[in-house]
Scaffold this motif. Structure first.
Motif, PDB file in Angstrom:
ATOM      1  N   THR A 166       0.855  -1.179   0.000  1.00  0.00           N
ATOM      2  CA  THR A 166       0.000   0.000   0.000  1.00  0.00           C
ATOM      3  C   THR A 166       0.895   1.234   0.000  1.00  0.00           C
ATOM      4  O   THR A 166       1.875   1.292   0.734  1.00  0.00           O
ATOM      5  CB  THR A 166      -0.914   0.011   1.239  1.00  0.00           C
ATOM      6  OG1 THR A 166      -1.730  -1.155   1.215  1.00  0.00           O
ATOM      7  CG2 THR A 166      -1.790   1.236   1.287  1.00  0.00           C
ATOM      8  N   ARG A 167       0.568   2.226  -0.823  1.00  0.00           N
ATOM      9  CA  ARG A 167       1.395   3.426  -0.949  1.00  0.00           C
ATOM     10  C   ARG A 167       0.723   4.634  -0.293  1.00  0.00           C
ATOM     11  O   ARG A 167      -0.486   4.772  -0.323  1.00  0.00           O
ATOM     12  CB  ARG A 167       1.651   3.754  -2.410  1.00  0.00           C
ATOM     13  CG  ARG A 167       2.551   2.783  -3.093  1.00  0.00           C
ATOM     14  CD  ARG A 167       2.870   3.253  -4.508  1.00  0.00           C
ATOM     15  NE  ARG A 167       3.755   2.328  -5.169  1.00  0.00           N
ATOM     16  CZ  ARG A 167       5.077   2.380  -5.089  1.00  0.00           C
ATOM     17  NH1 ARG A 167       5.653   3.324  -4.394  1.00  0.00           N
ATOM     18  NH2 ARG A 167       5.814   1.496  -5.716  1.00  0.00           N
ATOM     19  N   GLY A 168       1.554   5.508   0.296  1.00  0.00           N
ATOM     20  CA  GLY A 168       1.071   6.774   0.839  1.00  0.00           C
ATOM     21  C   GLY A 168       1.264   6.887   2.341  1.00  0.00           C
ATOM     22  O   GLY A 168       1.033   5.941   3.079  1.00  0.00           O
ATOM     23  N   SER A 169       1.708   8.071   2.759  1.00  0.00           N
ATOM     24  CA  SER A 169       1.943   8.299   4.186  1.00  0.00           C
ATOM     25  C   SER A 169       0.649   8.334   4.992  1.00  0.00           C
ATOM     26  O   SER A 169       0.672   8.137   6.207  1.00  0.00           O
ATOM     27  CB  SER A 169       2.729   9.593   4.400  1.00  0.00           C
ATOM     28  OG  SER A 169       2.027  10.683   3.852  1.00  0.00           O
ATOM     29  N   GLU A 170      -0.488   8.541   4.323  1.00  0.00           N
ATOM     30  CA  GLU A 170      -1.764   8.548   5.046  1.00  0.00           C
ATOM     31  C   GLU A 170      -2.129   7.156   5.559  1.00  0.00           C
ATOM     32  O   GLU A 170      -3.011   7.011   6.404  1.00  0.00           O
ATOM     33  CB  GLU A 170      -2.896   9.107   4.171  1.00  0.00           C
ATOM     34  CG  GLU A 170      -3.249   8.257   2.978  1.00  0.00           C
ATOM     35  CD  GLU A 170      -2.413   8.561   1.728  1.00  0.00           C
ATOM     36  OE1 GLU A 170      -2.750   7.992   0.684  1.00  0.00           O
ATOM     37  OE2 GLU A 170      -1.447   9.326   1.792  1.00  0.00           O
ATOM     38  N   HIS A 171      -1.443   6.131   5.066  1.00  0.00           N
ATOM     39  CA  HIS A 171      -1.699   4.763   5.520  1.00  0.00           C
ATOM     40  C   HIS A 171      -0.789   4.350   6.675  1.00  0.00           C
ATOM     41  O   HIS A 171      -0.912   3.241   7.186  1.00  0.00           O
ATOM     42  CB  HIS A 171      -1.550   3.773   4.363  1.00  0.00           C
ATOM     43  CG  HIS A 171      -2.579   3.978   3.302  1.00  0.00           C
ATOM     44  ND1 HIS A 171      -3.900   3.632   3.465  1.00  0.00           N
ATOM     45  CD2 HIS A 171      -2.494   4.541   2.072  1.00  0.00           C
ATOM     46  CE1 HIS A 171      -4.579   3.947   2.389  1.00  0.00           C
ATOM     47  NE2 HIS A 171      -3.740   4.507   1.520  1.00  0.00           N
ATOM     48  N   ILE A 172       0.125   5.234   7.079  1.00  0.00           N
ATOM     49  CA  ILE A 172       0.955   4.976   8.258  1.00  0.00           C
ATOM     50  C   ILE A 172       0.279   5.685   9.423  1.00  0.00           C
ATOM     51  O   ILE A 172       0.195   6.910   9.453  1.00  0.00           O
ATOM     52  CB  ILE A 172       2.392   5.482   8.066  1.00  0.00           C
ATOM     53  CG1 ILE A 172       3.041   4.781   6.872  1.00  0.00           C
ATOM     54  CG2 ILE A 172       3.212   5.241   9.335  1.00  0.00           C
ATOM     55  CD1 ILE A 172       4.405   5.320   6.515  1.00  0.00           C
ATOM     56  N   VAL A 173      -0.239   4.913  10.347  1.00  0.00           N
ATOM     57  CA  VAL A 173      -0.985   5.461  11.477  1.00  0.00           C
ATOM     58  C   VAL A 173      -0.324   5.034  12.781  1.00  0.00           C
ATOM     59  O   VAL A 173       0.522   4.143  12.802  1.00  0.00           O
ATOM     60  CB  VAL A 173      -2.466   4.999  11.451  1.00  0.00           C
ATOM     61  CG1 VAL A 173      -3.172   5.529  10.222  1.00  0.00           C
ATOM     62  CG2 VAL A 173      -2.572   3.489  11.498  1.00  0.00           C
ATOM     63  N   SER A 174      -0.699   5.685  13.869  1.00  0.00           N
ATOM     64  CA  SER A 174      -0.174   5.297  15.178  1.00  0.00           C
ATOM     65  C   SER A 174      -1.325   4.995  16.118  1.00  0.00           C
ATOM     66  O   SER A 174      -2.381   5.619  16.045  1.00  0.00           O
ATOM     67  CB  SER A 174       0.722   6.388  15.760  1.00  0.00           C
ATOM     68  OG  SER A 174      -0.029   7.539  16.044  1.00  0.00           O
ATOM     69  N   THR A 175      -1.093   4.029  16.984  1.00  0.00           N
ATOM     70  CA  THR A 175      -2.091   3.612  17.959  1.00  0.00           C
ATOM     71  C   THR A 175      -1.471   3.683  19.348  1.00  0.00           C
ATOM     72  O   THR A 175      -0.378   3.152  19.556  1.00  0.00           O
ATOM     73  CB  THR A 175      -2.547   2.164  17.674  1.00  0.00           C
ATOM     74  OG1 THR A 175      -3.035   2.094  16.344  1.00  0.00           O
ATOM     75  CG2 THR A 175      -3.627   1.725  18.635  1.00  0.00           C
ATOM     76  N   PRO A 176      -2.127   4.351  20.303  1.00  0.00           N
ATOM     77  CA  PRO A 176      -1.582   4.411  21.659  1.00  0.00           C
ATOM     78  C   PRO A 176      -1.707   3.070  22.366  1.00  0.00           C
ATOM     79  O   PRO A 176      -2.608   2.276  22.063  1.00  0.00           O
ATOM     80  CB  PRO A 176      -2.442   5.476  22.343  1.00  0.00           C
ATOM     81  CG  PRO A 176      -3.698   5.521  21.569  1.00  0.00           C
ATOM     82  CD  PRO A 176      -3.369   5.109  20.172  1.00  0.00           C
ATOM     83  N   SER A 177      -0.797   2.811  23.297  1.00  0.00           N
ATOM     84  CA  SER A 177      -0.846   1.568  24.065  1.00  0.00           C
ATOM     85  C   SER A 177      -2.039   1.576  25.015  1.00  0.00           C
ATOM     86  O   SER A 177      -2.538   2.636  25.393  1.00  0.00           O
ATOM     87  CB  SER A 177       0.440   1.391  24.872  1.00  0.00           C
ATOM     88  OG  SER A 177       0.542   2.386  25.867  1.00  0.00           O
ATOM     89  N   GLU A 178      -2.466   0.383  25.390  1.00  0.00           N
ATOM     90  CA  GLU A 178      -3.542   0.281  26.377  1.00  0.00           C
ATOM     91  C   GLU A 178      -3.024   0.591  27.778  1.00  0.00           C
ATOM     92  O   GLU A 178      -3.782   1.023  28.637  1.00  0.00           O
ATOM     93  CB  GLU A 178      -4.156  -1.110  26.332  1.00  0.00           C
ATOM     94  CG  GLU A 178      -4.904  -1.387  25.046  1.00  0.00           C
ATOM     95  CD  GLU A 178      -5.515  -2.769  25.004  1.00  0.00           C
ATOM     96  OE1 GLU A 178      -5.500  -3.477  26.032  1.00  0.00           O
ATOM     97  OE2 GLU A 178      -6.017  -3.141  23.933  1.00  0.00           O
ATOM     98  N   GLY A 216       7.384   0.658  13.790  1.00  0.00           N
ATOM     99  CA  GLY A 216       8.181   0.918  14.980  1.00  0.00           C
ATOM    100  C   GLY A 216       7.311   1.250  16.177  1.00  0.00           C
ATOM    101  O   GLY A 216       6.106   1.471  16.064  1.00  0.00           O
ATOM    102  N   ILE A 217       7.972   1.272  17.343  1.00  0.00           N
ATOM    103  CA  ILE A 217       7.296   1.610  18.591  1.00  0.00           C
ATOM    104  C   ILE A 217       8.016   2.810  19.180  1.00  0.00           C
ATOM    105  O   ILE A 217       9.250   2.838  19.248  1.00  0.00           O
ATOM    106  CB  ILE A 217       7.310   0.421  19.562  1.00  0.00           C
ATOM    107  CG1 ILE A 217       6.502  -0.729  18.951  1.00  0.00           C
ATOM    108  CG2 ILE A 217       6.755   0.812  20.924  1.00  0.00           C
ATOM    109  CD1 ILE A 217       6.518  -1.998  19.732  1.00  0.00           C
ATOM    110  N   TYR A 227       3.498   4.427  21.635  1.00  0.00           N
ATOM    111  CA  TYR A 227       2.664   4.416  20.437  1.00  0.00           C
ATOM    112  C   TYR A 227       3.256   3.420  19.451  1.00  0.00           C
ATOM    113  O   TYR A 227       4.472   3.303  19.340  1.00  0.00           O
ATOM    114  CB  TYR A 227       2.621   5.802  19.789  1.00  0.00           C
ATOM    115  CG  TYR A 227       1.874   6.820  20.613  1.00  0.00           C
ATOM    116  CD1 TYR A 227       0.526   7.046  20.392  1.00  0.00           C
ATOM    117  CD2 TYR A 227       2.516   7.547  21.603  1.00  0.00           C
ATOM    118  CE1 TYR A 227      -0.168   7.984  21.150  1.00  0.00           C
ATOM    119  CE2 TYR A 227       1.826   8.477  22.357  1.00  0.00           C
ATOM    120  CZ  TYR A 227       0.494   8.692  22.125  1.00  0.00           C
ATOM    121  OH  TYR A 227      -0.197   9.605  22.872  1.00  0.00           O
ATOM    122  N   THR A 228       2.404   2.729  18.718  1.00  0.00           N
ATOM    123  CA  THR A 228       2.854   1.794  17.692  1.00  0.00           C
ATOM    124  C   THR A 228       2.507   2.380  16.337  1.00  0.00           C
ATOM    125  O   THR A 228       1.339   2.677  16.061  1.00  0.00           O
ATOM    126  CB  THR A 228       2.154   0.427  17.848  1.00  0.00           C
ATOM    127  OG1 THR A 228       2.374  -0.051  19.174  1.00  0.00           O
ATOM    128  CG2 THR A 228       2.677  -0.571  16.858  1.00  0.00           C
TER     129      THR A 228
END
Length: 67
Positions: free
Chosen positions: A11-23, A46-47, A34-35
């Motif tokens: 998949t191409r594009g920086s909009e597809h790189i997202v981050s999710t906070p830890s629980e 990365g984390i 953040y992951t």
């Protein structure tokens, strides 16, 4: 500038790189880390740990040189 491409699903594009906070949360109820991952396939880029600030600002701890 070229768009980043996921090495797993291509998949191409920086909009597809997202981050999710830890629980896991700190006393201040902020995430410990953040992951960064692909929102299409879940490939982990990365984390990133949370920033820790001391009383006088950011602190850097350097291990002493081993002789």
């Amino acid at each position: 500038m070229a768009d980043p491409k996921c090495p797993e699903c291509e998949t191409r594009g920086s909009e597809h790189i997202v981050s999710t906070p830890s629980e896991e949360k700190s006393r201040e109820n902020t995430p410990w880390f953040y992951t960064a991952h692909c929102d299409n396939c879940g490939h982990v880029y990365g984390i990133f740990t949370k920033h820790v600030f001391g009383r006088s600002g950011p602190q850097l701890i350097v291990e002493p040189k081993k002789v």
